[in-house]
Motif scaffolding. Structure first.
Motif, PDB file in Angstrom:
ATOM      1  N   ILE A  31       0.759  -1.029   0.058  1.00  0.00           N
ATOM      2  CA  ILE A  31       0.021   0.113   0.106  1.00  0.00           C
ATOM      3  C   ILE A  31       0.826   1.503  -0.031  1.00  0.00           C
ATOM      4  O   ILE A  31       0.751   2.188  -0.811  1.00  0.00           O
ATOM      5  CB  ILE A  31      -1.078   0.024   1.215  1.00  0.00           C
ATOM      6  N   LYS A  35       1.088   4.063  -3.058  1.00  0.00           N
ATOM      7  CA  LYS A  35       0.761   5.305  -3.054  1.00  0.00           C
ATOM      8  C   LYS A  35       2.143   6.399  -3.306  1.00  0.00           C
ATOM      9  O   LYS A  35       2.020   7.489  -3.920  1.00  0.00           O
ATOM     10  CB  LYS A  35       0.803   5.814  -1.328  1.00  0.00           C
ATOM     11  N   THR A  61      -6.377  -3.638  -6.576  1.00  0.00           N
ATOM     12  CA  THR A  61      -6.142  -2.651  -5.450  1.00  0.00           C
ATOM     13  C   THR A  61      -5.132  -1.654  -6.013  1.00  0.00           C
ATOM     14  O   THR A  61      -5.000  -0.312  -5.858  1.00  0.00           O
ATOM     15  CB  THR A  61      -5.946  -3.120  -4.200  1.00  0.00           C
ATOM     16  N   ILE A  65      -5.395   2.415  -6.253  1.00  0.00           N
ATOM     17  CA  ILE A  65      -4.361   3.324  -5.433  1.00  0.00           C
ATOM     18  C   ILE A  65      -3.810   4.138  -6.295  1.00  0.00           C
ATOM     19  O   ILE A  65      -3.840   5.354  -6.120  1.00  0.00           O
ATOM     20  CB  ILE A  65      -3.519   2.592  -4.389  1.00  0.00           C
ATOM     21  N   GLU A  68      -6.228   6.849  -7.731  1.00  0.00           N
ATOM     22  CA  GLU A  68      -7.040   7.915  -6.839  1.00  0.00           C
ATOM     23  C   GLU A  68      -6.731   9.166  -6.920  1.00  0.00           C
ATOM     24  O   GLU A  68      -5.556   9.557  -7.143  1.00  0.00           O
ATOM     25  CB  GLU A  68      -6.453   7.314  -5.480  1.00  0.00           C
TER      26      GLU A  68
END
Length: 161
Positions: A31, A35, A61, A65, A68
């Protein structure tokens, strides 16, 4: 005509629970790295016309991300069963069937398919595209079906940021 294909290997996934391979989520590092890559790709103004992702949770996922807070016309994200592959030949078949109306495409998938694909079609040898690694290849072609050797214009890894 110029075609740009950006391939990203899904971010680091978790092996914490005994799940089916397709259901494995990202771990904390995955994660964080996704990012980090989103920030860099935003800085470089990497904006696709179309995004394809493997149906695996870790790939979907990662794609979400990365996308986003991007100013993108939706729906440009498409989940594609064929991208749940570790085989570069299957990945190549998918790419060569892509609609040429899209000249800038992001693709989220798996190794060894991604590393083998970028080494076949790019002009930079990459021993291993790491998790959350990003490679962009630019092609001069009439359509996706006719792509041959292209120029690797971007190779970014989370550890390099």
């Amino acid at each position: 005509m110029k075609f740009k294909l950006s391939l990203m290997r899904h971010a680091k996934s978790s092996w914490e629970f005994p799940l089916d391979d397709r259901l494995r989520p990202l771990n904390e590092r995955g994660i964080t790295n996704a990012k980090k890559m989103r920030k860099e790709l935003t800085r470089q103004k990497c904006i696709p016309q179309k995004i394809y992702t493997s149906p695996a949770v870790r790939a979907r996922t990662t794609a979400k991300i990365i996308m986003e807070n991007q100013d993108l016309p939706f729906p440009i994200l498409e989940i594609v069963e064929e991208l749940y592959t570790f085989d570069a030949k299957k990945l190549e078949r998918f790419v060569k069937k892509m609609n040429p109306v899209y000249t800038s495409v992001f693709l989220f998938g798996h190794n060894n398919a991604i590393t083998d694909f970028v080494n076949k079609f790019g002009d930079l040898f990459i021993p291993n595209v790491p998790t959350a690694g990003w490679v962009t290849i630019e092609f001069e072609a009439e359509n996706w079906a006719s792509i041959t050797k292209g120029k690797t214009i971007r190779f970014i890894t989370p550890s390099a940021l």
